[in-house]
Design an enzyme around this catalytic site. Structure first.
Site, PDB file in Angstrom:
ATOM      1  N   SER A  52      45.885  66.421  43.137  1.00 45.48           N
ATOM      2  CA  SER A  52      47.194  66.905  43.571  1.00 45.48           C
ATOM      3  C   SER A  52      47.133  68.340  44.078  1.00 45.48           C
ATOM      4  CB  SER A  52      48.204  66.818  42.414  1.00 45.48           C
ATOM      5  OG  SER A  52      47.749  67.575  41.318  1.00 45.48           O
ATOM      6  N   HIS A 108      46.371  61.043  47.750  1.00 44.50           N
ATOM      7  CA  HIS A 108      47.244  61.642  46.733  1.00 44.50           C
ATOM      8  C   HIS A 108      48.482  60.791  46.505  1.00 44.50           C
ATOM      9  CE1 HIS A 108      50.174  65.065  45.538  1.00 44.50           C
ATOM     10  NE2 HIS A 108      49.675  64.486  44.462  1.00 44.50           N
ATOM     11  N   GLU A 123      49.735  60.668  50.301  1.00 43.73           N
ATOM     12  CA  GLU A 123      49.163  61.599  51.275  1.00 43.73           C
ATOM     13  C   GLU A 123      47.691  61.260  51.473  1.00 43.73           C
ATOM     14  OE1 GLU A 123      51.303  65.881  51.038  1.00 43.73           O
ATOM     15  OE2 GLU A 123      50.322  65.288  49.173  1.00 43.73           O
ATOM     16  N   ASN A 176      53.281  68.976  47.664  1.00 42.85           N
ATOM     17  CA  ASN A 176      53.282  69.957  46.564  1.00 42.85           C
ATOM     18  C   ASN A 176      53.422  71.382  47.086  1.00 42.85           C
ATOM     19  OD1 ASN A 176      53.200  68.166  44.478  1.00 42.85           O
ATOM     20  ND2 ASN A 176      51.003  68.289  44.158  1.00 42.85           N
TER      21      ASN A 176
END
Length: 707
Positions: free
Chosen positions: A427, A448, A460, A498
Site C-alpha cells: 500500500s 494494490h 491499482e 493513498n
C-alpha cells in the site's frame, strides 16, 4: 415481417413471436430511433385478425434487454427533449399494453431498466431459471428514475413498499425472487421458455392485477393514511443514507404516490421528473462514471499488447488481505489459487472466510451446494513452494516490510517458472524498490487491493520503470476477471489513492487538534458525501497502519505529508482502532446505531473539544487538500488521465459519486476558485495548502480537466 432490429414470425398456431435482435451488439438496448420500427410491428399485429397472441423475446443468446441506451440521454439538449423522449416511450408501451391480443414477455438474461418496463407493459412475464436472468430498475444508480412507465406499472403489480424498495436501491432480482415478488408469473428452464410463454396466452388478456400482500403490509397499503406512513418512512430512510445529495430518490417516491391515481396523470408526472433529473448535475456526474467504467472494460492498460492467460495463481500470506485476494480469485475469476503461509492456521483462516461466504449463499438459496464445493476445490494451501513451477502469477500479501518483500521476490524467482509474474500488494512501498533484487524486474508489478477485498471494486496496477507492457496487460486483464476495476498508475510512494487520501486525513487530524469534535468532523464529511468520516476511517484501517504510511510519504514527497506528532500519543496509549477495540470510538458498546466516541481520547491527545467551524468549512478544508494532490498526481503522470483519477477516488475511497470524482468536481468549482480557496488557507495555516503548479497554470488560462 422484419425490420433492422425486430423479426415477427407467425407460427401455425397463429401466435406471433416478436424477436428483438439489435445488429452488431452483444446486448439489446432500447433506442429512440426504434420508434418507427416498433410502429411497424404494432401495425402488423393490428392487421392480422387471425392472431391469438404475441410472445416478445430476444434473439441474443444470454440477454433480454439490458435497458435503454444511455447515450440517448446525453444527446438531449433540454429538459423538453427528455420529456418528449419519455412521453414517446409511454405512447408506444401504452399501445403494446392495450393490444386486443394477450402479450407475454419470454425473458432470458438481463431484463433491466427500459427492458423491464417493456415487460411490465405485457400481460404476463415468463422467465428462465438461469443465473444469467436478473430483473430490476437500476436507474437510481444513474441519478434518474424509470422513465418508461416503471414508476406507475410496478406498484400496481407488486405493491407500493416492494416497488419503492426495488427502485430506490436499484437492486436486481434473481428468478426465484422475481416470481415470489410477483414481477414474473413463472420460472422455467430456458429450453422450454417459448412453449410455456405460449401456454400463458390461453388465459387471454390480463385483467386488473392485484399485488401479493400479506399482514401489516396489506393493511398499510389499503388506506391513504397507511400509504402515507410508507412514503414518510421511505423518505426518512433515503435521507439518512443520501443526506439530500441525490435528488432522484425523492422524485421516485413522488411518482409512486401518483401511481394510485389514473395511469396517464402518473405517466406525465414521471416524464416531468425524469426530464428534470436527466438535466441535473448529479445525473450527469453519475452517467460519466458509467461511461468511464464502460470504456475501461475495453482497455488493456498497455496499448495493443496481448495479455497472457493466467490459469494458476499463488497468494503469499493467508491474512486478511491474502484471504480476500484468494477469495476473489476463486469466486470471481474461477482460477485455481494456492495459499502459501508459514503456518497451517493462516491457510485455514483464509479458506474458512471463503467457505463461510459461500455457505451463506447456499443457505439463502442463491447457489447450490455443488457450486460451493466446486469453488472451494479451487482453493488449496501449502507451507512451501512444491509444485510452484506451473504458477502463472504470484500475488504477495505479506507485511509492509521491504526486507521481507525482497525475500519473497527471491523465493518466487527460485521456485516458480521463468514467466511467472510477481505482483505485490503493497500500500505504500515503491514497486521499484521491491523489484531492486529481482533477476526479472520486468515481471514485477504492484497490485494494490483495498480492504475488504471482496467488496471494494478498485485495484491499482502499479508499473515501475522496468515493468514490461505484457506484464501490465496480463495483470489488468486478470484484475478484471477478479471483478475489479483496475487503474494503471505510475510507481511512487502512496501511488494514487493513498497519496490523495493522506493529506485529507492529516487535515482532519489537524482540525481535531484545533478542538473540533470527533463526531462533528465525521458528520461533516459524511454530509458532504463520503460513505464514512475520516476519523471513523482511521479507526477501521488502523491507527498503526496510518502511522507506518505517513513517514514513507513524507520522506518521498515532502513535509506537506507530515502527520501531526500528537498522534504518536495514540499508539503509546495502545490505540490501534477496531483491530484491538481501542481507538477514537468505543467498540465495547452494545447500543444500536452509531458507536459512541471514546471521550478519553481527548485527554490522551491533550485537547478539549471546542467546535467553532461549520460543517461546510470543515469539509472544504479536508477536501481541497485531496483535490490539490490529485491535480499534482495528474501533472506528474502518476495517473494517465483525469478519468482514471476520478474512478480511482470514487471506487477506492468513496469520493462522492454525485460529484463525478475530484477532477469533475474541480471543473465544477473552477480552477480560479479552487486556487483562491487554497491560497486563503495557505495564508491562515501554512504551505501545506500551497496550490500546485498545474492548478495555478489552469487558473491563469481558465482551463478545465474535461472539455
Amino acid at each position: 415481417m422484419k425490420t433492422d432490429s425486430f423479426l415477427v414470425e407467425v407460427h401455425e398456431d397463429n401466435i406471433a413471436i416478436i424477436t428483438m435482435d439489435v445488429p452488431g451488439e452483444t446486448m439489446n438496448t432500447l433506442r429512440s430511433e426504434f420508434g418507427d420500427e416498433v410502429r411497424q410491428v404494432l401495425d402488423f399485429l393490428k392487421s392480422r385478425n387471425d392472431l391469438k397472441g404475441v410472445v416478445f423475446t430476444s434473439g441474443k443468446p444470454d440477454s433480454f434487454i439490458a435497458g435503454a441506451d444511455i447515450n440517448m440521454l446525453a444527446s438531449c439538449e433540454t429538459a423538453e427533449d427528455v420529456y418528449k423522449l419519455s412521453r414517446d416511450g409511454h405512447k408506444l408501451l401504452n399501445e403494446l399494453a392495450s393490444q386486443r391480443l394477450p402479450v407475454v414477455a419470454a425473458i432470458h438474461g438481463p431484463c433491466l431498466g427500459g427492458g423491464l418496463e417493456l415487460a411490465l407493459a405485457c400481460d404476463y412475464r415468463v422467465i428462465s431459471n438461469s443465473p444469467k436472468t436478473v430483473l430490476g430498475l437500476p436507474e437510481v444508480q444513474l441519478g434518474i428514475l424509470p422513465g418508461g412507465g416503471g414508476t406507475q406499472r410496478l406498484p400496481k403489480l407488486v405493491g407500493i413498499a416492494k416497488s419503492l424498495d426495488l427502485m430506490l436501491t436499484g437492486k436486481q432480482l434473481r428468478p426465484k425472487q422475481a416470481v415470489k415478488l410477483g414481477v414474473a408469473d413463472e420460472m422455467v428452464p430456458n429450453t422450454v421458455l417459448i412453449e410455456v410463454a405460449k401456454k400463458h396466452l390461453a388465459k387471454g388478456k390480463r385483467g386488473k392485477v392485484a399485488p401479493k400482500l400479506k399482514g401489516a403490509e396489506k393493511l398499510l397499503e389499503a388506506t391513504s393514511a397507511g400509504r402515507n406512513i410508507i412514503y414518510k418512512q421511505a423518505l426518512k430512510t433515503v435521507m439518512s443514507k443520501t443526506k439530500g445529495n441525490y435528488p432522484a430518490p425523492e422524485k421516485i417516491i413522488d411518482c409512486v404516490k401518483a401511481s394510485s391515481g389514473d395511469l396517464e396523470s402518473g405517466l406525465k408526472l414521471e416524464a416531468k421528473h425524469f426530464s428534470e433529473l436527466v438535466m441535473s448535475s448529479e445525473s450527469e456526474a453519475l452517467r460519466s462514471i458509467f461511461f468511464a467504467t464502460t470504456e475501461m472494460k475495453k482497455e488493456t492498460g498497455a496499448g495493443d499488447v496481448e495479455p497472457k492467460p493466467v490459469k494458476r495463481t499463488m497468494v503469499l500470506g493467508g491474512g486478511l488481505m491474502g484471504g480476500g485476494i484468494a477469495n476473489v480469485t476463486a469466486v470471481k475469476a474461477k482460477v485455481p489459487v494456492r495459499i502459501k503461509d508459514i503456518a497451517h492456521e493462516g491457510i485455514s483462516k483464509a479458506m474458512s472466510s471463503t467457505w463461510k461466504q459461500l455457505d451463506k449463499k447456499v443457505k439463502r438459496r442463491h447457489i447450490l451446494e455443488s457450486e460451493r464445493d466446486k469453488t472451494m476445490s479451487l482453493l488449496t494451501g501449502t507451507l512451501d513452494y512444491q509444485g510452484a513451477q506451473s504458477i502463472d502469477m504470484v500475488i504477495e500479501a505479506v507485511f509492509e516490510d521491504l526486507k521481507l518483500k525482497h525475500q519473497m521476490v527471491k523465493d518466487v524467482e527460485a521456485n516458480c517458472g521463468p514467466d511467472t509474474i510477481f505482483a505485490t500488494n503493497t500500500s505504500s512501498l515503491p514497486i521499484g524498490q521491491i523489484a531492486a533484487v529481482a533477476e526479472r524486474p520486468e515481471q514485477v508489478i504492484g497490485l494494490h487491493y483495498f480492504s475488504p477485498v471482496e467488496k471494494m471494486p478498485l485495484v491499482e496496477v502499479i508499473s515501475h520503470e522496468k515493468t514490461s507492457a505484457q506484464t501490465i496487460a496480463t495483470t489488468v486483464k486478470f484484475a478484471k476477471k477478479q471483478g475489479k476495476t483496475p487503474i494503471v498508475v505510475k510507481d511512487c510512494a502512496g501511488f494514487y489513492v493513498n497519496r490523495i487520501l493522506a493529506p485529507y486525513m492529516n487535515e482532519a487530524a489537524n482540525l481535531l487538534l484545533e478542538g473540533e469534535a470527533i463526531e462533528k468532523l465525521d458528520n461533516s464529511l459524511v454530509n458532504f458525501g463520503f460513505p464514512v468520516g475520516p476519523i471513523t476511517l482511521l479507526d477501521e484501517v488502523g491507527i498503526d497502519v496510518g502511522a507506518k504510511i505517513s513517514p514513507i510519504l513524507e520522506a518521498e514527497l515532502g513535509s506537506r505529508f507530515a502527520a501531526p506528532a500528537a498522534f504518536d500519543k495514540l499508539l503509546a496509549d495502545g490505540r490501534m482502532g477496531r483491530k484491538n477495540g481501542k481507538g477514537f470510538y468505543r467498540f465495547d458498546s452494545d447500543k444500536k446505531g452509531a458507536k459512541p466516541v471514546d471521550e478519553s481520547v481527548y485527554k490522551v491527545l491533550g485537547i478539549t473539544p471546542s467546535p467553532r467551524l461549520s460543517d461546510s468549512e470543515i469539509a472544504e478544508r479536508c477536501v481541497v487538500q485531496m483535490l490539490n494532490e490529485a491535480a499534482r498526481c495528474l501533472d506528474e503522470g502518476i495517473i494517465a488521465s483525469a478519468r482514471d483519477g476520478d474512478i480511482g477516488a470514487i471506487f477506492g475511497i468513496g469520493f462522492p459519486p454525485f460529484l463525478g470524482g475530484p477532477f469533475r468536481y474541480m471543473d465544477k468549482l473552477g480552477a480560479k476558485q479552487l486556487v483562491a480557496i487554497l491560497e486563503r488557507y495557505q495564508s491562515l495555516h501554512g504551505d501545506r495548502f500551497e496550490p500546485c503548479e498545474r492548478l495555478k497554470a489552469m487558473a491563469a488560462e481558465d482551463l478545465r480537466f474535461y472539455e
